[in-house]
Design a protein around this motif. Structure first.
Motif, PDB file in Angstrom:
ATOM      1  N   UNK A 161      -3.579  11.522 -16.549  1.00 53.38           N
ATOM      2  CA  UNK A 161      -4.561  12.707 -16.730  1.00 53.38           C
ATOM      3  C   UNK A 161      -4.057  13.574 -15.544  1.00 53.38           C
ATOM      4  N   UNK A 162      -3.946  14.925 -15.865  1.00 52.19           N
ATOM      5  CA  UNK A 162      -2.409  15.772 -14.909  1.00 52.19           C
ATOM      6  C   UNK A 162      -3.774  15.827 -13.966  1.00 52.19           C
ATOM      7  N   UNK A 163      -2.797  15.739 -12.716  1.00 49.30           N
ATOM      8  CA  UNK A 163      -3.203  16.460 -11.646  1.00 49.30           C
ATOM      9  C   UNK A 163      -3.699  14.706 -10.803  1.00 49.30           C
ATOM     10  N   UNK A 164      -4.193  13.700 -11.146  1.00 46.00           N
ATOM     11  CA  UNK A 164      -4.327  12.904 -10.631  1.00 46.00           C
ATOM     12  C   UNK A 164      -2.665  12.054 -10.590  1.00 46.00           C
ATOM     13  N   UNK A 165      -3.268  10.595  -9.607  1.00 50.81           N
ATOM     14  CA  UNK A 165      -1.932  10.312  -9.416  1.00 50.81           C
ATOM     15  C   UNK A 165      -2.043   8.502  -8.800  1.00 50.81           C
ATOM     16  N   UNK A 166      -1.763   7.466  -9.613  1.00 52.73           N
ATOM     17  CA  UNK A 166      -2.635   6.588  -9.020  1.00 52.73           C
ATOM     18  C   UNK A 166      -1.420   5.292  -9.123  1.00 52.73           C
ATOM     19  N   UNK A 167      -1.527   4.991  -8.007  1.00 54.06           N
ATOM     20  CA  UNK A 167      -0.402   3.671  -7.117  1.00 54.06           C
ATOM     21  C   UNK A 167       0.730   4.521  -6.488  1.00 54.06           C
ATOM     22  N   UNK A 168       1.583   3.534  -6.002  1.00 52.93           N
ATOM     23  CA  UNK A 168       2.777   4.370  -5.681  1.00 52.93           C
ATOM     24  C   UNK A 168       4.378   4.948  -6.710  1.00 52.93           C
ATOM     25  N   UNK A 169       4.397   5.575  -7.016  1.00 51.34           N
ATOM     26  CA  UNK A 169       5.180   5.928  -7.783  1.00 51.34           C
ATOM     27  C   UNK A 169       7.185   5.655  -7.671  1.00 51.34           C
ATOM     28  N   UNK A 170       7.198   5.186  -6.074  1.00 47.72           N
ATOM     29  CA  UNK A 170       8.016   4.782  -5.647  1.00 47.72           C
ATOM     30  C   UNK A 170       8.316   2.916  -5.993  1.00 47.72           C
ATOM     31  N   UNK A 171       8.197   2.463  -6.866  1.00 50.20           N
ATOM     32  CA  UNK A 171       7.915   0.692  -7.472  1.00 50.20           C
ATOM     33  C   UNK A 171       9.062   0.270  -6.718  1.00 50.20           C
ATOM     34  N   UNK A 172       9.996   0.531  -5.948  1.00 42.56           N
ATOM     35  CA  UNK A 172      10.475  -0.197  -4.937  1.00 42.56           C
ATOM     36  C   UNK A 172       9.930  -0.950  -3.172  1.00 42.56           C
ATOM     37  N   UNK A 173       8.575   0.550  -3.318  1.00 39.54           N
ATOM     38  CA  UNK A 173       7.937   0.660  -1.696  1.00 39.54           C
ATOM     39  C   UNK A 173       7.042  -1.239  -1.767  1.00 39.54           C
ATOM     40  N   UNK A 174       6.862  -1.521  -2.942  1.00 40.80           N
ATOM     41  CA  UNK A 174       6.055  -2.759  -3.429  1.00 40.80           C
ATOM     42  C   UNK A 174       6.995  -4.065  -2.954  1.00 40.80           C
ATOM     43  N   UNK A 175       7.202  -4.654  -1.735  1.00 38.96           N
ATOM     44  CA  UNK A 175       8.001  -5.249  -1.331  1.00 38.96           C
ATOM     45  C   UNK A 175       7.188  -6.782  -1.588  1.00 38.96           C
ATOM     46  N   UNK A 176       6.296  -7.440  -1.527  1.00 36.97           N
ATOM     47  CA  UNK A 176       5.982  -8.899  -1.893  1.00 36.97           C
ATOM     48  C   UNK A 176       5.597  -8.965  -3.030  1.00 36.97           C
ATOM     49  N   UNK A 177       5.782  -7.601  -4.353  1.00 33.58           N
ATOM     50  CA  UNK A 177       5.127  -7.688  -5.593  1.00 33.58           C
ATOM     51  C   UNK A 177       6.142  -7.486  -6.494  1.00 33.58           C
ATOM     52  N   UNK A 178       6.424  -7.626  -7.530  1.00 32.97           N
ATOM     53  CA  UNK A 178       7.043  -7.516  -8.926  1.00 32.97           C
ATOM     54  C   UNK A 178       5.778  -6.564  -9.337  1.00 32.97           C
ATOM     55  N   UNK A 179       6.621  -5.127  -9.621  1.00 36.07           N
ATOM     56  CA  UNK A 179       5.418  -4.243 -11.002  1.00 36.07           C
ATOM     57  C   UNK A 179       6.407  -3.837 -11.896  1.00 36.07           C
ATOM     58  N   UNK A 180       5.421  -3.896 -12.780  1.00 35.55           N
ATOM     59  CA  UNK A 180       6.609  -3.203 -13.929  1.00 35.55           C
ATOM     60  C   UNK A 180       5.154  -2.298 -14.357  1.00 35.55           C
ATOM     61  N   UNK A 181       5.186  -0.851 -14.678  1.00 36.82           N
ATOM     62  CA  UNK A 181       4.490   0.349 -15.488  1.00 36.82           C
ATOM     63  C   UNK A 181       4.739   0.142 -16.563  1.00 36.82           C
ATOM     64  N   UNK A 182       4.086   0.276 -17.791  1.00 39.70           N
ATOM     65  CA  UNK A 182       4.742   0.754 -19.417  1.00 39.70           C
ATOM     66  C   UNK A 182       3.223   2.385 -19.408  1.00 39.70           C
ATOM     67  N   UNK A 183       4.049   3.303 -19.666  1.00 41.70           N
ATOM     68  CA  UNK A 183       3.179   4.515 -20.317  1.00 41.70           C
ATOM     69  C   UNK A 183       4.002   4.622 -21.476  1.00 41.70           C
TER      70      UNK A 183
END
Length: 120
Positions: free
Chosen positions: A85-107
């Motif tokens: 939704x416009x104006x809403x942000x979920x999670x950290x958009x700099x995925x490399x800030x997740x140091x202990x997790x592997x993260x994938x986003x699919x949009x």
């Protein structure tokens, strides 16, 4: 238009994509432990689920933008999805800030006029 983003550790682990394997249980200090190979398997399964979820949304609510977030670490794997939704942000958009997790986003977002990329 489907967009795939991942942090550095997920990119390194998923390239080249390897065949999926069974997920054996292991424990360390009375806590379940997921091996690196099994974390990669969880990411791959999550990406497959994301593809199906995006397809279902595309069919039932045409034009609805959706984001799927798949993460894995040594104790768990998580799959989340939500409508963008416009104006809403979920999670950290700099995925490399997740140091202990592997993260994938699919949009999956509808293409706008003049915003078409050619594959070649």
């Amino acid at each position: 238009m489907l967009t795939l983003s991942m942090n550095e550790s997920a990119a390194a682990a998923l390239h080249p994509l390897r065949p999926a394997a069974a997920l054996p249980a292991a424990e360390l200090h009375d806590q379940p432990q997921i091996s690196l190979a099994d974390q990669v398997t969880l990411l791959r399964l999550g990406m497959a689920v994301a593809d199906v979820v995006c397809g279902l949304v595309r069919t039932s609510v045409p034009g609805a933008p959706i984001r799927c977030i798949v993460s894995a670490n040594d104790t768990n794997g998580v799959f989340r999805f939500h409508r963008i939704r416009s104006g809403e942000r979920w999670g950290v958009h700099d995925l490399d800030r997740y140091r202990s997790d592997m993260v994938v986003t699919v949009e999956d977002q509808p293409l706008r006029a003049g915003n078409v990329r050619e594959r070649g």
